[in-house]
Scaffold this motif. Structure first.
Motif, PDB file in Angstrom:
ATOM      1  N   ARG A  81     -38.372 -21.689 -42.605  1.00  0.00           N
ATOM      2  CA  ARG A  81     -38.040 -20.376 -42.043  1.00  0.00           C
ATOM      3  C   ARG A  81     -36.901 -20.442 -41.036  1.00  0.00           C
ATOM      4  NH1 ARG A  81     -41.540 -16.658 -43.724  1.00  0.00           N
ATOM      5  NH2 ARG A  81     -43.464 -17.411 -44.675  1.00  0.00           N
TER       6      ARG A  81
ATOM      7  N   ASP B 119     -37.743 -12.842 -43.258  1.00  0.00           N
ATOM      8  CA  ASP B 119     -38.368 -12.484 -41.984  1.00  0.00           C
ATOM      9  C   ASP B 119     -37.430 -11.631 -41.141  1.00  0.00           C
ATOM     10  OD1 ASP B 119     -40.439 -14.061 -42.856  1.00  0.00           O
ATOM     11  OD2 ASP B 119     -39.895 -15.793 -41.619  1.00  0.00           O
ATOM     12  N   VAL B 120     -36.150 -12.027 -41.092  1.00  0.00           N
ATOM     13  CA  VAL B 120     -35.167 -11.296 -40.286  1.00  0.00           C
ATOM     14  C   VAL B 120     -35.034  -9.852 -40.764  1.00  0.00           C
ATOM     15  CG1 VAL B 120     -32.716 -11.142 -39.717  1.00  0.00           C
ATOM     16  CG2 VAL B 120     -33.881 -13.342 -39.595  1.00  0.00           C
TER      17      VAL B 120
ATOM     18  N   GLN C 236     -35.026 -15.634 -34.764  1.00  0.00           N
ATOM     19  CA  GLN C 236     -35.602 -16.453 -35.823  1.00  0.00           C
ATOM     20  C   GLN C 236     -35.646 -17.932 -35.471  1.00  0.00           C
ATOM     21  OE1 GLN C 236     -37.041 -15.162 -38.342  1.00  0.00           O
ATOM     22  NE2 GLN C 236     -37.517 -16.978 -39.553  1.00  0.00           N
TER      23      GLN C 236
ATOM     24  N   GLY D  37     -36.459 -17.393 -44.191  1.00  0.00           N
ATOM     25  CA  GLY D  37     -36.122 -16.948 -42.846  1.00  0.00           C
ATOM     26  C   GLY D  37     -35.365 -15.631 -42.855  1.00  0.00           C
TER      27      GLY D  37
ATOM     28  N   GLU E  78     -32.228 -10.093 -34.336  1.00  0.00           N
ATOM     29  CA  GLU E  78     -33.305 -10.719 -35.103  1.00  0.00           C
ATOM     30  C   GLU E  78     -32.896 -12.077 -35.668  1.00  0.00           C
ATOM     31  OE1 GLU E  78     -36.262  -9.782 -34.902  1.00  0.00           O
ATOM     32  OE2 GLU E  78     -35.658  -8.002 -33.769  1.00  0.00           O
TER      33      GLU E  78
ATOM     34  N   ILE F 181     -30.125 -20.611 -41.677  1.00  0.00           N
ATOM     35  CA  ILE F 181     -31.412 -19.944 -41.913  1.00  0.00           C
ATOM     36  C   ILE F 181     -31.646 -19.874 -43.415  1.00  0.00           C
ATOM     37  CG2 ILE F 181     -32.734 -17.824 -41.594  1.00  0.00           C
ATOM     38  CD1 ILE F 181     -31.085 -17.251 -39.125  1.00  0.00           C
TER      39      ILE F 181
ATOM     40  N   SER G 134     -43.347 -13.855 -38.402  1.00  0.00           N
ATOM     41  CA  SER G 134     -43.129 -13.751 -39.841  1.00  0.00           C
ATOM     42  C   SER G 134     -44.240 -12.916 -40.444  1.00  0.00           C
ATOM     43  CB  SER G 134     -43.124 -15.134 -40.490  1.00  0.00           C
ATOM     44  OG  SER G 134     -42.132 -15.950 -39.902  1.00  0.00           O
TER      45      SER G 134
ATOM     46  N   ARG H  27     -36.514 -22.200 -38.113  1.00  0.00           N
ATOM     47  CA  ARG H  27     -36.835 -22.183 -36.690  1.00  0.00           C
ATOM     48  C   ARG H  27     -35.970 -23.157 -35.891  1.00  0.00           C
ATOM     49  NH1 ARG H  27     -39.007 -17.383 -36.391  1.00  0.00           N
ATOM     50  NH2 ARG H  27     -41.088 -17.196 -37.304  1.00  0.00           N
TER      51      ARG H  27
END
Length: 432
Positions: A15, A32-33, A297, A29, A293, A25, A324, A17
């Motif tokens: 993801r 998620d963003v 992340q 990921g 965002e 990313i 997430s 991180r």
């Protein structure tokens, strides 16, 4: 336990991180963003915020145009500004373009041709009037980045003034590219094909100028530690591309399907212009949401300077890790659990209020509280008078506190009430 730790580490890697740049990313990921961006649009009430930015942009636009024409008029013909506006037909709606042309004609007729103290004062005054729109955009960026304004008066207004001046100078540069460059190419005696290629390249250069300006606003606008440039470029690119597409689409809709003039009459052009400003503001804030965002992340420090641990970076999205979908509990780090800017402010404020600053002395109960606890006893006439006096004093103290917090509305209301009283109590009525 070791298997769970390994699984969490793999999930963090999948993801992004530990990403040091947005391009690091991975796909999960980015999912998620984008999901968080969608959620933040409603949580931050971005449409309402964009409407406020558009309103103040309308008020600030004409002082900004005045500064633009005055500065450009010192080095070239100020009428070139109108020629530049005409080249944007198709992007800007025709009604909005007519409004701007009318205003530019009035400004151009008064434009000075030489620099002096009066001209410099006029430029600074116009820039100061235009900073209100920039300050509103900066407040909107604070909403997007979940920050509170902590800059002082001088720093806040100085930052807004510098950003406004930068936007005006970018406008002067854009006018030079669109209007002056073709004339220079004609005088250089270059071939037709060379002139055509250079004329085409000026439009990508204009887009690059717009992206650079937006990246500067994203970096210096919010009240936080400045993010690194590669964490604001993506939102600037997205906002520029979306703005060009949305402006073309809105202009096409207004000219072929819109009925603003039939609905709003003579105000149709103003409504169209305000709608175009609203679309522009919304897209600019959408690019800021993407930047925020993306920073949210990763756990890596995204701010300028030496890397700092989470919780000490003075930027909410850099000091916390975004959740997430379906993994909020497992994705929350121990440092994030210790750091929440809003909660810290509230805790600090409550702790200051709880600390005794002076010895508390027992207060005498009010007359109203006394009679509420002794319902069997009827108050005497003097006690009833004291109770009414106490209520009046409390009411007046509340009015005084409201007047201190909001002096301008209070003065306006007082003037209105005075005018109403004088208009209904004429001297003849008072004598009788």
């Amino acid at each position: 336990m070791a298997e769970a730790t390994t699984e969490d580490t793999m999930s963090y890697a999948r993801r992004g991180r530990s990403a040091t740049r947005p391009r690091e990313i991975p796909g999960k990921g980015w999912r998620d963003v984008l999901v968080r961006v969608k959620n933040e649009l409603s949580e931050d009430k971005l449409t309402m915020v964009a409407a406020g930015v558009a309103f103040y942009a309308l008020l600030a636009l004409f002082p900004a145009l005045t500064a633009l024409v005055f500065i450009y008029g010192l080095v070239a013909n100020p009428a070139d500004v109108q020629q530049q506006l005409n080249t944007l037909s198709g992007i800007i709606p025709q009604e909005a373009q007519s409004l701007l042309n009318a205003q530019l004609s009035s400004i151009t007729a008064q434009s000075p041709s030489a620099l002096g103290f009066g001209v410099l004062g006029s430029i600074l005054f116009a820039l100061w009037g235009a900073t209100k729109g920039m300050k509103t955009l900066m407040e909107a960026l604070n909403v997007v980045y979940n920050e509170e304004e902590e800059r002082g008066f001088l720093r806040l207004n100085g930052t807004a003034l510098v950003l406004t001046l930068g936007a005006v100078l970018l406008g002067v540069l854009a006018i030079g590219l669109v209007v002056v460059l073709p004339a220079l190419l004609g005088n250089l005696g270059l071939g037709e094909s060379v002139r055509s290629w250079i004329s085409l390249l000026r439009w990508p250069l204009l887009a690059l100028f717009a992206m650079a300006g937006l990246a500067g606003v994203y970096r210096y606008g919010p009240s936080r530690s400045q993010p690194q440039w590669h964490w604001v470029n993506w939102g600037a690119v997205l906002a520029t591309v979306l703005w060009v597409i949305a402006s073309f689409g809105f202009s096409f809709y207004v000219s072929h399907f819109g009925s603003y003039n039939e609905t709003y009459g003579s105000l149709g052009a103003v409504v169209i212009f305000l709608m175009w400003l609203f679309i522009t503001a919304f897209i600019v804030l959408l690019g800021a949401e993407l930047n925020a965002e993306m920073e949210h992340q990763t756990q890596v420090d995204t701010t300028e300077g030496e890397p700092q641990p989470m919780g000490q970076r003075r930027a909410y999205v850099a000091d916390t890790v975004g959740g997430s979908p379906g993994h909020e509990a497992s994705e929350r780090s121990a440092t994030r659990a210790q750091y929440d800017r809003a909660e810290q402010r509230a805790e600090a404020k409550s702790s200051r209020q709880s600390q005794p600053t002076r010895r508390e002395t027992p207060q005498k109960p009010s007359a109203e509280a006394y009679f509420s606890t002794h319902t069997s006893r009827q108050p005497s006439a003097s006690a009833q008078f004291n109770l009414e006096q106490e209520r009046a004093d409390e009411y007046l103290s509340r009015l005084g506190s409201v007047a201190k917090r909001h002096p301008v509305p209070t003065v306006l209301i007082g003037i209105g009430l005075t005018w109403f009283w004088l208009s209904h109590h004429r001297p003849t009525d008072m004598k009788s």
